[in-house]
Design a protein around this motif. Structure first.
Motif, PDB file in Angstrom:
ATOM      1  N   MET A  89       0.846  -1.193   0.000  1.00 31.00           N
ATOM      2  CA  MET A  89       0.000   0.000   0.000  1.00 31.00           C
ATOM      3  C   MET A  89       0.883   1.245   0.000  1.00 31.00           C
ATOM      4  SD  MET A  89      -3.010   1.118   2.691  1.00 31.00           S
ATOM      5  CE  MET A  89      -4.138  -0.177   2.189  1.00 31.00           C
ATOM      6  N   HIS A  90       0.528   2.197  -0.858  1.00 32.93           N
ATOM      7  CA  HIS A  90       1.274   3.448  -1.002  1.00 32.93           C
ATOM      8  C   HIS A  90       0.465   4.538  -0.312  1.00 32.93           C
ATOM      9  CE1 HIS A  90       4.003   5.826  -3.997  1.00 32.93           C
ATOM     10  NE2 HIS A  90       3.984   6.378  -2.800  1.00 32.93           N
ATOM     11  N   ILE A  91       0.998   5.072   0.783  1.00 32.19           N
ATOM     12  CA  ILE A  91       0.255   6.001   1.634  1.00 32.19           C
ATOM     13  C   ILE A  91       0.784   7.418   1.476  1.00 32.19           C
ATOM     14  CG2 ILE A  91      -0.223   6.640   4.048  1.00 32.19           C
ATOM     15  CD1 ILE A  91      -0.279   3.694   4.735  1.00 32.19           C
ATOM     16  N   LEU A  92      -0.133   8.378   1.374  1.00 34.20           N
ATOM     17  CA  LEU A  92       0.220   9.794   1.428  1.00 34.20           C
ATOM     18  C   LEU A  92      -0.077  10.286   2.838  1.00 34.20           C
ATOM     19  CD1 LEU A  92       1.049  12.504   0.241  1.00 34.20           C
ATOM     20  CD2 LEU A  92      -1.305  12.787  -0.604  1.00 34.20           C
ATOM     21  N   LEU A  93       0.972  10.657   3.573  1.00 38.72           N
ATOM     22  CA  LEU A  93       0.851  11.166   4.936  1.00 38.72           C
ATOM     23  C   LEU A  93       0.989  12.678   4.894  1.00 38.72           C
ATOM     24  CD1 LEU A  93       0.840  10.963   8.059  1.00 38.72           C
ATOM     25  CD2 LEU A  93       3.315  10.483   7.926  1.00 38.72           C
ATOM     26  N   ILE A  94      -0.063  13.390   5.312  1.00 37.54           N
ATOM     27  CA  ILE A  94      -0.060  14.848   5.315  1.00 37.54           C
ATOM     28  C   ILE A  94      -0.074  15.297   6.772  1.00 37.54           C
ATOM     29  CG2 ILE A  94      -1.254  16.913   4.511  1.00 37.54           C
ATOM     30  CD1 ILE A  94      -2.619  15.045   2.400  1.00 37.54           C
ATOM     31  N   GLU A  95       1.086  15.732   7.254  1.00 37.40           N
ATOM     32  CA  GLU A  95       1.267  16.055   8.676  1.00 37.40           C
ATOM     33  C   GLU A  95       2.404  17.063   8.801  1.00 37.40           C
ATOM     34  OE1 GLU A  95       1.185  16.759  12.257  1.00 37.40           O
ATOM     35  OE2 GLU A  95      -0.182  15.090  11.849  1.00 37.40           O
ATOM     36  N   ASP A  96       2.160  18.179   9.521  1.00 40.67           N
ATOM     37  CA  ASP A  96       3.177  19.221   9.619  1.00 40.67           C
ATOM     38  C   ASP A  96       3.999  19.166  10.896  1.00 40.67           C
ATOM     39  OD1 ASP A  96       0.874  20.119  11.133  1.00 40.67           O
ATOM     40  OD2 ASP A  96       1.860  22.060  11.261  1.00 40.67           O
ATOM     41  N   GLU A  97       3.547  18.463  11.916  1.00 37.66           N
ATOM     42  CA  GLU A  97       4.312  18.369  13.164  1.00 37.66           C
ATOM     43  C   GLU A  97       5.481  17.414  12.939  1.00 37.66           C
ATOM     44  OE1 GLU A  97       3.772  16.861  17.754  1.00 37.66           O
ATOM     45  OE2 GLU A  97       1.976  17.364  16.586  1.00 37.66           O
ATOM     46  N   ALA A  98       6.695  17.939  12.915  1.00 38.67           N
ATOM     47  CA  ALA A  98       7.857  17.189  12.450  1.00 38.67           C
ATOM     48  C   ALA A  98       8.091  15.895  13.228  1.00 38.67           C
ATOM     49  CB  ALA A  98       9.106  18.073  12.523  1.00 38.67           C
ATOM     50  N   GLU A  99       8.027  15.954  14.562  1.00 39.55           N
ATOM     51  CA  GLU A  99       8.299  14.762  15.365  1.00 39.55           C
ATOM     52  C   GLU A  99       7.249  13.688  15.128  1.00 39.55           C
ATOM     53  OE1 GLU A  99       9.127  13.467  20.019  1.00 39.55           O
ATOM     54  OE2 GLU A  99       8.956  15.584  19.467  1.00 39.55           O
ATOM     55  N   LEU A 100       5.978  14.074  15.105  1.00 41.02           N
ATOM     56  CA  LEU A 100       4.915  13.111  14.872  1.00 41.02           C
ATOM     57  C   LEU A 100       5.007  12.541  13.460  1.00 41.02           C
ATOM     58  CD1 LEU A 100       2.336  11.625  15.643  1.00 41.02           C
ATOM     59  CD2 LEU A 100       1.037  13.662  14.971  1.00 41.02           C
ATOM     60  N   ALA A 101       5.299  13.398  12.483  1.00 44.65           N
ATOM     61  CA  ALA A 101       5.410  12.937  11.102  1.00 44.65           C
ATOM     62  C   ALA A 101       6.510  11.894  10.963  1.00 44.65           C
ATOM     63  CB  ALA A 101       5.682  14.115  10.176  1.00 44.65           C
ATOM     64  N   ALA A 102       7.665  12.162  11.600  1.00 40.95           N
ATOM     65  CA  ALA A 102       8.776  11.203  11.526  1.00 40.95           C
ATOM     66  C   ALA A 102       8.413   9.887  12.206  1.00 40.95           C
ATOM     67  CB  ALA A 102      10.019  11.814  12.175  1.00 40.95           C
ATOM     68  N   THR A 103       7.734   9.976  13.354  1.00 34.58           N
ATOM     69  CA  THR A 103       7.329   8.764  14.073  1.00 34.58           C
ATOM     70  C   THR A 103       6.349   7.946  13.254  1.00 34.58           C
ATOM     71  OG1 THR A 103       7.654   9.810  16.230  1.00 34.58           O
ATOM     72  CG2 THR A 103       6.195   7.899  16.154  1.00 34.58           C
ATOM     73  N   LEU A 104       5.342   8.606  12.688  1.00 36.01           N
ATOM     74  CA  LEU A 104       4.341   7.900  11.890  1.00 36.01           C
ATOM     75  C   LEU A 104       4.962   7.280  10.638  1.00 36.01           C
ATOM     76  CD1 LEU A 104       1.269  10.318  12.066  1.00 36.01           C
ATOM     77  CD2 LEU A 104       1.508   8.076  13.166  1.00 36.01           C
ATOM     78  N   LYS A 105       5.798   8.046   9.958  1.00 41.45           N
ATOM     79  CA  LYS A 105       6.409   7.530   8.736  1.00 41.45           C
ATOM     80  C   LYS A 105       7.257   6.296   9.027  1.00 41.45           C
ATOM     81  CE  LYS A 105       9.145   8.791   4.712  1.00 41.45           C
ATOM     82  NZ  LYS A 105       9.839   9.857   3.957  1.00 41.45           N
ATOM     83  N   SER A 106       8.066   6.367  10.078  1.00 44.00           N
ATOM     84  CA  SER A 106       8.916   5.235  10.444  1.00 44.00           C
ATOM     85  C   SER A 106       8.071   4.016  10.809  1.00 44.00           C
ATOM     86  CB  SER A 106       9.825   5.623  11.606  1.00 44.00           C
ATOM     87  OG  SER A 106      10.621   4.535  12.014  1.00 44.00           O
ATOM     88  N   ALA A 107       7.003   4.236  11.592  1.00 50.29           N
ATOM     89  CA  ALA A 107       6.146   3.128  12.012  1.00 50.29           C
ATOM     90  C   ALA A 107       5.435   2.501  10.821  1.00 50.29           C
ATOM     91  CB  ALA A 107       5.126   3.618  13.039  1.00 50.29           C
ATOM     92  N   LEU A 108       4.966   3.315   9.907  1.00 52.84           N
ATOM     93  CA  LEU A 108       4.279   2.790   8.719  1.00 52.84           C
ATOM     94  C   LEU A 108       5.240   2.017   7.821  1.00 52.84           C
ATOM     95  CD1 LEU A 108       2.149   5.961   7.955  1.00 52.84           C
ATOM     96  CD2 LEU A 108       1.219   3.715   8.560  1.00 52.84           C
TER      97      LEU A 108
END
Length: 224
Positions: free
Chosen positions: A1-20
């Motif tokens: 699955m190819h996900i587009l993550l739209i998130e501006d909070e840098a720490e949360l974005a990095a955490t979510l991207k790594s987890a996904l």
């Protein structure tokens, strides 16, 4: 699955991207509405995770464009705006799900899996060519009834080519479907994936050919 993550909070974005990515998803990250609009134009994402409070506006404003470019894509809003009126507004605007922050990663993953099982309203039929049958919805390929084991990126190459049988698919289009925006892509990376896929199809006697169109892209057709 190819996900587009739209998130501006840098720490949360990095955490979510790594987890996904640990869950074997391909993830493109956009931290503004402007960048998200550019990403949405390709229409190649299988799911969108959408924050609302972005630096240049409310993420809900993007939903109409996402629907225009990719009508069946599931959209899950992830927002600190979690009161009942906020959730209703998101769902009424066209989101499929709404998850208030903070949330547990396990719940997010469960909602992603649920969204992947949910009918999109668009019937995506299996593609048959030669002895190969490919299901774009599940990403499963089989030859003569036997499942063909392929790694994730070879499946995405197959999907990009199978959806345009008999037509040349530009290299850039295949790369957009296969890789995340910030993946390091060397000049021969795509060629290597195509070469391995071509060899596996030949070994399975799939009756399918993948032709390189020099300087342009690739074409898939039934073997003569």
């Amino acid at each position: 699955m190819h996900i587009l993550l739209i998130e501006d909070e840098a720490e949360l974005a990095a955490t979510l991207k790594s987890a996904l990515q640990r869950e074997r998803y391909v993830v493109d990250l956009a931290n503004t509405l402007a960048l998200a609009r550019e990403a949405a134009l390709c229409g190649l994402h299988d799911l969108v995770l959408l924050d609302r409070t972005l630096p240049d506006g409310d993420g809900l404003a993007l939903i109409s464009l996402l629907r225009e470019r990719n009508p069946g894509v599931p959209i899950i809003v992830l927002s600190a705006l979690g009161q009942l009126p906020d959730r209703i507004a998101g769902l009424d605007e066209g989101a499929d799900d709404y998850l208030a922050k903070p949330f547990a990663l396990e719940e997010l993953f469960a909602r992603i899996r649920a969204a992947g099982r949910r009918p999109s309203g668009l019937q995506v039929e299996s593609i048959s060519i030669g002895r190969l049958v490919f299901d774009p919805a599940s990403g499963e390929a089989s030859v003569g009834g036997q499942r063909l084991e392929l790694p994730r990126r070879e499946i995405r190459v197959l999907a990009a080519l199978a959806r345009r049988l008999g037509r040349t698919v530009l290299r850039e289009s295949i790369e957009m479907a296969v890789y995340g925006f910030d993946d390091g892509i060397h000049s021969n990376t795509l060629d290597s994936h195509v070469s391995r896929l071509r060899r596996k199809l030949a070994d399975a006697d799939a009756g399918v050919e993948i032709h390189a169109i020099r300087g342009v892209g690739y074409l898939m057709r039934e073997s003569k």
